[in-house]
Design an enzyme around this catalytic site. Structure first.
Site, PDB file in Angstrom:
ATOM      1  N   SER A 134       0.731  -1.143  -0.098  1.00 44.23           N
ATOM      2  CA  SER A 134       0.065  -0.073   0.112  1.00 44.23           C
ATOM      3  C   SER A 134       0.817   1.147   0.032  1.00 44.23           C
ATOM      4  O   SER A 134       1.742   1.134  -0.703  1.00 44.23           O
ATOM      5  CB  SER A 134      -0.906  -0.081   1.235  1.00 44.23           C
ATOM      6  OG  SER A 134      -1.743   1.074   1.112  1.00 44.23           O
ATOM      7  N   HIS A 189      -3.721  -0.936  -2.651  1.00 45.09           N
ATOM      8  CA  HIS A 189      -5.004  -0.279  -2.390  1.00 45.09           C
ATOM      9  C   HIS A 189      -4.973   0.848  -3.288  1.00 45.09           C
ATOM     10  O   HIS A 189      -4.452   2.000  -3.356  1.00 45.09           O
ATOM     11  CB  HIS A 189      -4.937   0.373  -0.985  1.00 45.09           C
ATOM     12  CG  HIS A 189      -5.010  -0.763   0.188  1.00 45.09           C
ATOM     13  ND1 HIS A 189      -4.631  -0.432   1.496  1.00 45.09           N
ATOM     14  CD2 HIS A 189      -5.051  -2.109   0.184  1.00 45.09           C
ATOM     15  CE1 HIS A 189      -4.786  -1.565   2.262  1.00 45.09           C
ATOM     16  NE2 HIS A 189      -5.162  -2.589   1.205  1.00 45.09           N
ATOM     17  N   ASP A 195      -4.505  -4.817   6.641  1.00 46.75           N
ATOM     18  CA  ASP A 195      -4.859  -5.722   5.329  1.00 46.75           C
ATOM     19  C   ASP A 195      -3.646  -6.599   5.383  1.00 46.75           C
ATOM     20  O   ASP A 195      -2.281  -6.477   5.319  1.00 46.75           O
ATOM     21  CB  ASP A 195      -5.042  -4.740   4.122  1.00 46.75           C
ATOM     22  CG  ASP A 195      -5.663  -5.512   3.040  1.00 46.75           C
ATOM     23  OD1 ASP A 195      -6.179  -6.528   3.429  1.00 46.75           O
ATOM     24  OD2 ASP A 195      -5.776  -5.210   1.840  1.00 46.75           O
TER      25      ASP A 195
END
Length: 833
Positions: A20, A47, A139
């Site tokens: 990310s 993301h 995540d």
């Protein structure tokens, strides 16, 4: 599925990479070092905002020889190929095929890495690798647990190296990461794992190796037992072998003997193998359909049929990190709320892993549980903390009791309404399964419910349970017939080397009354006390009786039904309670001995009360002795003496003063409480509203921030490349000595090269001036009309050549085009020989 022609391109392994914010640099560094011929497919998940056009394929292609492109729906994975997740999509893999789906419209927290890792664990199992790089949030941590359960390799970027360490840290905290590495060291670890002899050889070969070395396997399990006091000999051979094979692969050990020697010189490896054997994959409300059936067919019927004073008891053995016990607590709380009832509910959660129990007891969970827990449950039973993690509320936490407990060796719990043990029996050998099932039958009340995992059944115990929902594996105990438990041979338990929480069985065994050693008492002491000491009570400063001497039954009441207390007012009879309490208060306050004459009369005999205080040991709190004498034997050597009339008068005066003071304090407190309650209620409502808004805003800002950081990283990379291109063009023009003049669409001068000064009188001050203001060192016919015609689109180019005697000069006028649109004019001069 792969056809015969496509089989040659089928990847042997799949490497899933989650990144990310701050992940672009790490990805470039990773693929710079990764060999392009390992035979694996690589999937990168970031993301990304749904409307963002990523340039990752272009940026990453410069750092690897493997083809890089965005994944397409229905595409078969090919070896030595890099796939990128499209923006605004969730990506899953099944049977080697890519499946894409849109993000749910109400999904404010995007967790695509978890989804990919979970699908890889199901499709490729131990032929998968999960890598978690820089990023915020959690995540990937849930997905890492699923990969670890199937024997895959899990790597995390070192938090010290990551630009944003949230994702790596959350993954590491789950205990499922095999190696925490700097990015430059990851390719070597992946290559060792993929090319390990155990990975390349068929599974049957390792099983043969195990069968020939069963003694070493037993020695490994015994070593774990000695160092950790956990006995895994009841585990299935397949479970143990799979975990040992996994540890051998990632540590690059080729034989069991090598691994055995490695374990003896590396104590950390013993702990790692223990954690691999204990690994528990769990989540809130795992398999939603099962929980819906459990709520309708078990929880609600139990609650509605219970009596007002009932205590509902649930046992969750093998609870791991606590998601399942808390899920049960939520279900029962919801049932009570829906039915409008008030019952006491306790969920007993047990596990053999102490670290998992400690984690569960804290009640702290990562932000990713938002995808597991329904929104109304999340807002009702969890508090969101400043770092976006969630903590269970005090109400929910009070419903759950955690304890370390060995399901096979320790005594079971009893009188349970529900027992839930999902996906634990599948790891045990058949004799151990039968013993555990006997324990569950014993633990449940008649009519109690048993919940098992999707691949588990009661087996030979089916006769003792009725099926409530076979698909969801919900059963109900149908009788109280005693079932003999299957027996297992276990080595004697080793004495604990370190202090650890006591199991329930150990706690019960240790909760015994220790008899005093009577040989240390003085001879005849008790007899003398009984003969000469008057009936006496020893009271602490809280007016609680802590000891008694002699026969005090004359002055005490009979034991009342209900909760038993040792308060002085509850123990003494009404005839002496008032005087005794008054005496104790004054004795503690003034530290004087008191004598209350003729306080009461029993069997035509009048009694007086003597009271004095003393200090015991190092405790500064005083104790008070209340002694009852027959009035005819009472000596008057006390510091304060009250006659009957004085006692009554003193008691009335004391009570009047106390009543006035209490009323005054009560009124003041009531006024303050009313005012404070109104202020707190108003403030609480405002804070709750503000908190909800802030939480929502914070989540959205965090998601936007990650997307912006990713976009910014790509743009920074692009700007760097454009700067390099611009510098290359500058140096090219200088090196070739081209005389070029750039005009804008308005025919104003935008730029020029130094070589143009041989033909035009121009200086830096002339930038943004009209080209017609310039003076030329050579005469050019129709030059102005040539430039205007090209600028207006009448022609794309024009050329004029002049003979100056010693040399010829060619003037070229061309349109400056961007995507087929004229945006200016380029004028060039060159000498033609």
């Amino acid at each position: 599925m792969y056809s015969e022609n496509e089989a040659n391109n089928k990847p042997t392994y799949v490497v899933g990479v989650g990144a990310s914010a701050g992940g672009l640099e790490a990805l470039q560094q990773l693929f710079e070092k990764l060999p392009g011929d390992l035979g694996a497919a690589y999937i990168i998940v970031q993301h990304l905002s749904p409307d963002f056009k990523s340039m990752m394929d272009e940026l990453l292609s410069k750092h690897t020889s493997m083809p890089v492109h965005q994944a397409n729906e229905g595409e078969l994975l090919k070896k030595d190929t890099v796939y990128l997740i499209p923006a605004g999509k969730l990506m899953r893999v099944a049977e080697g095929t890519v499946y894409l789906s849109d993000l749910p419209p109400d999904n404010r927290i995007n967790l695509p890495i978890n989804e990919l890792f979970r699908s890889l664990s199901e499709d490729f199992q131990n032929k998968a690798v999960g890598i978690i790089l820089s990023g915020t949030g959690s995540d990937g941590s849930r997905g890492a647990q699923a990969l670890k359960e199937m024997g895959a390799l899990v790597l995390a970027q070192s938090p010290d190296e990551a630009q944003f360490n949230g994702m790596p840290l959350n993954a590491i905290n789950t205990g499922t990461v095999d190696f925490v590495l700097n990015v430059k060291d990851m390719p070597a670890s992946i290559q060792r794992f993929i090319n390990h002899p155990l990975a390349l050889a068929p599974q049957s070969k390792f099983r043969e190796h195990l069968q020939k070395n069963t003694k070493i396997v037993d020695d490994i399990l015994q070593l774990i037992n000695e160092k950790t006091e956990l006995d895994f000999k009841a585990y299935k051979e397949s479970t143990v072998s799979r975990r040992i094979e996994h540890r051998m692969s990632i540590n690059n050990k080729h034989t069991l003997m090598e691994y055995w020697e490695f374990m003896n010189t590396n104590m950390d490896e013993i702990e790692q193998l223990k954690q691999d054997l204990l690994i528990g994959v769990t989540q809130f409300f795992r398999d939603n359909e099962v929980w819906e059936q459990m709520y309708q067919n078990a929880v609600k019927p139990l609650v509605s049929a219970s009596q007002p004073d009932a205590h509902l008891r649930i046992w969750c053995p093998g609870c791991s990190t606590g998601e399942e016990p808390y899920s049960f607590a939520i279900l029962f709380a919801e049932a009570l709320r829906e039915l409008g009832l008030d019952r006491k509910v306790t969920v007993f959660a047990s596990d053999i892993d102490q670290s998992a129990i400690a984690y569960a007891a804290s009640g702290l969970y990562p932000p990713s549980i938002k995808s597991e827990v329904p929104q109304d449950y999340l807002s009702r039973y969890f508090n969101q903390l400043f770092d976006n993690s969630y903590q269970v509320t005090k109400q929910l936490r009070s419903m759950v009791v955690f304890a370390t407990h060995n399901l096979i060796q320790d005594p079971p719990f009893s009188n349970m309404d529900v027992v839930s043990c999902r996906n634990t029996l599948i790891y045990l050998q058949n004799p151990a399964q039968q013993k555990v099932m006997a324990f569950f039958h014993f633990a449940l009340k008649k009519g109690g419910y048993l919940l098992l995992g999707s691949a588990e059944t009661p087996g030979s115990f089916t006769v003792y349970f009725d099926s409530v929902d076979q698909r969801s594996r919900i059963y109900q105990k149908n009788s109280d017939v005693k079932v003999p438990s299957s027996t297992l041979s276990h080595p004697p338990s080793l004495k604990a080397r370190y202090n650890r929480p006591a199991t329930i069985g150990q706690y019960i065994a240790s909760n015994k009354v220790i008899e005093p050693d009577k040989r240390n008492m003085a001879i005849g002491r008790n007899e003398i006390i009984d003969e000469f000491v008057p009936p006496s009570l020893v009271v602490n400063n809280k007016l609680q009786v802590v000891y008694s001497y002699g026969d005090t039954s004359t002055f005490t009441t009979k034991l009342k039904p209900g909760m038993v207390t040792n308060d002085l007012s509850d123990i003494l009879s009404e005839a002496v309670a008032g005087a005794a309490i008054s005496a104790v208060h004054q004795c503690i306050r003034e530290r004087k001995s008191l004598l209350f004459s003729d306080v009461c009369s029993f069997d035509d005999e009048r009694y007086s009360l003597k009271c004095f205080s003393f200090i015991e040991g190092k405790d500064d709190s005083p104790f008070v002795v209340l002694s009852f004498f027959k009035s005819s034997f009472t000596s008057e050597n006390s510091e304060v003496i009250y006659q009957p009339d004085e006692q009554n008068e003193k008691r009335i005066h004391e009570l009047d003063d106390a009543l006035i003071e209490c009323q005054k304090l009560y009124r003041e407190a009531l006024e303050e409480l009313d005012s404070t309650r109104e202020e707190l209620q108003s403030s609480n409502e405002e804070l709750m509203a503000a908190n909800e808004e802030l939480q929502s805003t914070n989540e959205e800002l965090q998601s936007v921030n990650e997307e912006l950081y990713t976009v910014n990283s790509e743009y920074q990379q692009k700007i760097s490349e454009l700067t390099d291109i611009n510098n290359d063009l500058e140096n090219l023009l200088i090196a070739t000595k081209l005389a070029v003049l750039f005009l804008g669409s308005d025919l104003r001068i935008r730029r020029y090269t130094n070589a143009i000064r041989r033909f035009v009188n121009i200086i830096d001050f002339d930038i943004n001036r009209d080209f017609r203001d310039l003076s030329y060192k050579i005469p050019i016919k129709e030059f102005e009309s040539m430039v205007i015609d090209v600028a207006n689109g009448k022609t794309d180019s024009a050329e004029h050549q002049m003979d100056l005697g010693s040399a010829k000069v060619r003037v070229s006028v061309n349109a400056y085009k961007v995507r087929d649109q004229n945006t200016g004019v380029i004028i060039s001069f060159d000498e033609v020989k």
